[in-house]
Design a protein around this motif. Structure first.
Motif, mmCIF file in Angstrom:
data_model
loop_
_atom_site.group_PDB
_atom_site.id
_atom_site.type_symbol
_atom_site.label_atom_id
_atom_site.label_comp_id
_atom_site.label_asym_id
_atom_site.label_seq_id
_atom_site.Cartn_x
_atom_site.Cartn_y
_atom_site.Cartn_z
ATOM 1 N N SER A 89 17.456 -2.343 -1.627
ATOM 2 C CA SER A 89 17.441 -0.899 -1.849
ATOM 3 C C SER A 89 18.423 -0.474 -2.931
ATOM 4 N N ARG A 90 18.110 0.665 -3.563
ATOM 5 C CA ARG A 90 19.002 1.212 -4.592
ATOM 6 C C ARG A 90 20.359 1.562 -4.008
ATOM 7 N N TRP A 91 20.380 2.099 -2.785
ATOM 8 C CA TRP A 91 21.658 2.496 -2.178
ATOM 9 C C TRP A 91 22.511 1.276 -1.849
ATOM 10 N N PHE A 92 21.873 0.186 -1.434
ATOM 11 C CA PHE A 92 22.623 -1.048 -1.163
ATOM 12 C C PHE A 92 23.283 -1.534 -2.448
ATOM 13 N N HIS A 93 22.525 -1.542 -3.539
ATOM 14 C CA HIS A 93 23.095 -1.975 -4.819
ATOM 15 C C HIS A 93 24.171 -1.003 -5.300
ATOM 16 N N ALA A 94 23.961 0.283 -5.083
ATOM 17 C CA ALA A 94 24.982 1.267 -5.458
ATOM 18 C C ALA A 94 26.267 1.019 -4.669
ATOM 19 N N ALA A 95 26.134 0.644 -3.392
ATOM 20 C CA ALA A 95 27.318 0.323 -2.582
ATOM 21 C C ALA A 95 28.041 -0.905 -3.141
ATOM 22 N N LEU A 96 27.294 -1.873 -3.638
ATOM 23 C CA LEU A 96 27.924 -3.048 -4.253
ATOM 24 C C LEU A 96 28.750 -2.658 -5.480
ATOM 25 N N PHE A 97 28.268 -1.682 -6.244
ATOM 26 C CA PHE A 97 29.018 -1.230 -7.414
ATOM 27 C C PHE A 97 30.292 -0.491 -7.011
ATOM 28 N N ALA A 98 30.324 0.034 -5.803
ATOM 29 C CA ALA A 98 31.528 0.712 -5.318
ATOM 30 C C ALA A 98 32.589 -0.274 -4.827
ATOM 31 N N MET A 99 32.201 -1.468 -4.463
ATOM 32 C CA MET A 99 33.121 -2.409 -3.824
ATOM 33 C C MET A 99 34.361 -2.752 -4.651
ATOM 34 N N PRO A 100 34.262 -3.026 -5.968
ATOM 35 C CA PRO A 100 35.499 -3.356 -6.700
ATOM 36 C C PRO A 100 36.550 -2.248 -6.620
ATOM 37 N N GLY A 101 36.140 -1.015 -6.819
ATOM 38 C CA GLY A 101 37.080 0.097 -6.736
ATOM 39 C C GLY A 101 37.657 0.260 -5.343
ATOM 40 N N LEU A 102 36.817 0.087 -4.323
ATOM 41 C CA LEU A 102 37.294 0.231 -2.950
ATOM 42 C C LEU A 102 38.265 -0.882 -2.566
ATOM 43 N N LEU A 103 38.001 -2.104 -3.022
ATOM 44 C CA LEU A 103 38.938 -3.200 -2.765
ATOM 45 C C LEU A 103 40.288 -2.936 -3.426
ATOM 46 N N LEU A 104 40.247 -2.435 -4.664
ATOM 47 C CA LEU A 104 41.500 -2.135 -5.357
ATOM 48 C C LEU A 104 42.219 -0.935 -4.736
ATOM 49 N N ALA A 105 41.462 0.027 -4.215
ATOM 50 C CA ALA A 105 42.085 1.154 -3.513
ATOM 51 C C ALA A 105 42.810 0.651 -2.270
ATOM 52 N N ALA A 106 42.188 -0.248 -1.528
ATOM 53 C CA ALA A 106 42.825 -0.816 -0.334
ATOM 54 C C ALA A 106 44.083 -1.587 -0.715
ATOM 55 N N ALA A 107 44.001 -2.352 -1.801
ATOM 56 C CA ALA A 107 45.181 -3.093 -2.261
ATOM 57 C C ALA A 107 46.285 -2.133 -2.696
ATOM 58 N N GLY A 108 45.907 -1.045 -3.346
ATOM 59 C CA GLY A 108 46.892 -0.056 -3.769
ATOM 60 C C GLY A 108 47.598 0.592 -2.593
ATOM 61 N N ALA A 109 46.864 0.791 -1.518
ATOM 62 C CA ALA A 109 47.473 1.368 -0.318
ATOM 63 C C ALA A 109 48.487 0.415 0.302
ATOM 64 N N ALA A 110 48.289 -0.884 0.103
ATOM 65 C CA ALA A 110 49.200 -1.890 0.655
ATOM 66 C C ALA A 110 50.268 -2.328 -0.342
ATOM 67 N N HIS A 111 50.212 -1.823 -1.569
ATOM 68 C CA HIS A 111 51.131 -2.239 -2.636
ATOM 69 C C HIS A 111 52.507 -1.616 -2.422
ATOM 70 N N PRO A 112 53.580 -2.423 -2.480
ATOM 71 C CA PRO A 112 54.918 -1.839 -2.354
ATOM 72 C C PRO A 112 55.179 -0.822 -3.468
ATOM 73 N N GLY A 113 55.908 0.221 -3.135
ATOM 74 C CA GLY A 113 56.230 1.253 -4.122
ATOM 75 C C GLY A 113 57.224 0.773 -5.161
ATOM 76 N N VAL A 114 58.100 -0.134 -4.758
ATOM 77 C CA VAL A 114 59.098 -0.686 -5.676
ATOM 78 C C VAL A 114 59.206 -2.186 -5.441
ATOM 79 N N LEU A 115 59.625 -2.869 -6.485
ATOM 80 C CA LEU A 115 59.909 -4.302 -6.365
ATOM 81 C C LEU A 115 61.407 -4.459 -6.174
ATOM 82 N N ASP A 116 61.786 -5.086 -5.066
ATOM 83 C CA ASP A 116 63.185 -5.419 -4.805
ATOM 84 C C ASP A 116 63.205 -6.669 -3.936
ATOM 85 N N ALA A 117 64.387 -7.098 -3.521
ATOM 86 C CA ALA A 117 64.492 -8.329 -2.735
ATOM 87 C C ALA A 117 63.684 -8.256 -1.442
ATOM 88 N N ALA A 118 63.609 -7.087 -0.841
ATOM 89 C CA ALA A 118 62.889 -6.938 0.426
ATOM 90 C C ALA A 118 61.373 -6.994 0.265
#
Length: 194
Positions: free
Chosen positions: A4-33
């Protein structure tokens, strides 16, 4: 439903959604901790960062060659330069900070190189997105406008937000929505003749 077109459209959304999830888990600053998590996260992201470029490449598939090939070169530039940012300011800077138990001038130098690579990569992403939007509007007309707006606004935001919380996460969601809507609009539209 995999055809289906919607299934393929969802596949095109996956890279951005994966990076959004990674961004939510990304530390705000780099330090020893945060250094170990910073490094691990960027190792995990190595195969993820090229995925938006792959989506751009595919979104350009039905474009005329004068849009397709410059767009694909720009998408490749994003994958190459942004992958470099991930390796230098992500993996290398996190590793050095972890080993040295804190941020040092070496880490500052790594960030300088990484920032340059990131700006080049984000600029390539924006260039590819502009060409995708031009091709989508030529193919699908007004149906492409919602996706075009999402993708262009997100691509401009990406120039300095990257994937960092909160703006970068919203930027990646915008990329996901834009790519998904553009694919859906393009797959629903017959090719226009000049």
């Amino acid at each position: 439903m995999p055809g289906s077109r919607w299934f393929h459209a969802a596949l095109f959304a996956m890279p951005g959604l994966l990076l959004a999830a990674a961004g939510a888990a990304h530390p705000g600053v780099l330090d020893a901790a945060t250094a170990r998590w910073w490094t691990v996260l960027h190792v995990v992201l190595l195969p993820v960062f090229p995925l938006p470029a792959a989506a751009q490449w595919l979104l350009l598939a039905s474009s005329p060659p004068w849009l397709r090939w410059p767009g694909r070169v720009a998408a490749f530039g994003f994958a190459a330069f942004y992958g470099g940012l991930d390796a230098v300011a992500g993996i290398a800077a996190g590793t050095v900070t972890d080993v040295q138990h804190g941020v040092t001038p070496v880490v500052g130098s790594l960030f300088e190189v990484g920032d340059l690579l990131g700006h080049l990569g984000a600029g390539c992403f924006l260039a590819a997105s502009v060409l995708i939007v031009l091709a989508a509007i030529a193919r699908a007309g007004r149906r492409a406008w919602p996706g075009a707006v999402f993708l262009l606004v997100a691509s401009v935001s990406f120039l300095d937000s990257h994937i960092f919380w909160p703006r970068g996460v919203l930027t990646m969601v915008g990329v996901a929505v834009g790519m998904s809507l553009l694919h859906h609009a393009g797959s629903a539209a017959p090719a226009r003749r000049s």
